[in-house]
Design a protein around this motif. Sequence first.
Motif, PDB file in Angstrom:
ATOM      1  N   TRP A 264     -32.536 -18.192  19.845  1.00  0.00           N
ATOM      2  CA  TRP A 264     -32.764 -17.287  18.717  1.00  0.00           C
ATOM      3  C   TRP A 264     -34.218 -16.822  18.709  1.00  0.00           C
ATOM      4  O   TRP A 264     -34.509 -15.662  18.483  1.00  0.00           O
ATOM      5  N   GLN A 265     -35.152 -17.733  18.983  1.00  0.00           N
ATOM      6  CA  GLN A 265     -36.565 -17.359  19.045  1.00  0.00           C
ATOM      7  C   GLN A 265     -36.825 -16.421  20.223  1.00  0.00           C
ATOM      8  O   GLN A 265     -37.551 -15.436  20.089  1.00  0.00           O
TER       9      GLN A 265
ATOM     10  N   ARG B 202     -35.708 -13.000  19.260  1.00  0.00           N
ATOM     11  CA  ARG B 202     -36.657 -12.368  18.333  1.00  0.00           C
ATOM     12  C   ARG B 202     -37.928 -11.913  19.037  1.00  0.00           C
ATOM     13  O   ARG B 202     -38.465 -10.850  18.731  1.00  0.00           O
TER      14      ARG B 202
ATOM     15  N   MET C 215     -38.716  -7.925  18.660  1.00  0.00           N
ATOM     16  CA  MET C 215     -39.832  -7.385  17.875  1.00  0.00           C
ATOM     17  C   MET C 215     -40.609  -6.290  18.604  1.00  0.00           C
ATOM     18  O   MET C 215     -40.835  -5.223  18.019  1.00  0.00           O
TER      19      MET C 215
ATOM     20  N   LYS D  21     -38.499 -16.662   7.662  1.00  0.00           N
ATOM     21  CA  LYS D  21     -37.342 -15.984   8.259  1.00  0.00           C
ATOM     22  C   LYS D  21     -36.809 -14.887   7.335  1.00  0.00           C
ATOM     23  O   LYS D  21     -36.341 -13.853   7.805  1.00  0.00           O
TER      24      LYS D  21
ATOM     25  N   LEU E 133     -38.830 -11.890   8.029  1.00  0.00           N
ATOM     26  CA  LEU E 133     -38.403 -11.239   9.275  1.00  0.00           C
ATOM     27  C   LEU E 133     -37.112 -10.451   9.078  1.00  0.00           C
ATOM     28  O   LEU E 133     -36.955  -9.357   9.621  1.00  0.00           O
ATOM     29  N   TRP E 134     -36.180 -10.985   8.293  1.00  0.00           N
ATOM     30  CA  TRP E 134     -34.944 -10.254   8.010  1.00  0.00           C
ATOM     31  C   TRP E 134     -35.245  -8.960   7.251  1.00  0.00           C
ATOM     32  O   TRP E 134     -34.647  -7.917   7.523  1.00  0.00           O
TER      33      TRP E 134
ATOM     34  N   LEU F 259     -36.431  -6.402   9.617  1.00  0.00           N
ATOM     35  CA  LEU F 259     -35.310  -5.810  10.355  1.00  0.00           C
ATOM     36  C   LEU F 259     -34.546  -4.814   9.488  1.00  0.00           C
ATOM     37  O   LEU F 259     -34.183  -3.729   9.946  1.00  0.00           O
TER      38      LEU F 259
END
Length: 132
Positions: free
Chosen positions: A68-69, A72, A76, A15, A18-19, A22
Amino acid sequence: MKWLMQYFREIKLNKLILWCYLIWYLVIITFHFDPTPKIWINAMGISVVIGTALILSVSNSNDKVDYWQVFRLYLMPFCVSSFSSLIKDQGFIVIISPKPQETILAILSCVIFLLIIGAIKFTNREIKQEIG
């Protein structure tokens, strides 16, 4: 705010990556933003098509919905599509800007984020040791 601190205390490496993706996206988009509606409408269309395919590929009818998934998996493709449209013909090498200051700012932003997360995790560990 409490839930956000809890989230960052427990965040795992996948995670965090992924942050950082972003953060990189937001920094570069800040420099190359184009308000042309076509870019953003196309990105939303790609997001709906690819996001739905991703949801279908990972969903199991017995699973509880992880919102949340889902967010995302739609975000994406939106980011990828808009990013590629905005950097087209700008001299980028994959995601690296030809302007060093943009790349340095993106890297620095990720490093600062990771340092903040590290501080949150370290502080939480120290508090647990004092209590326990």
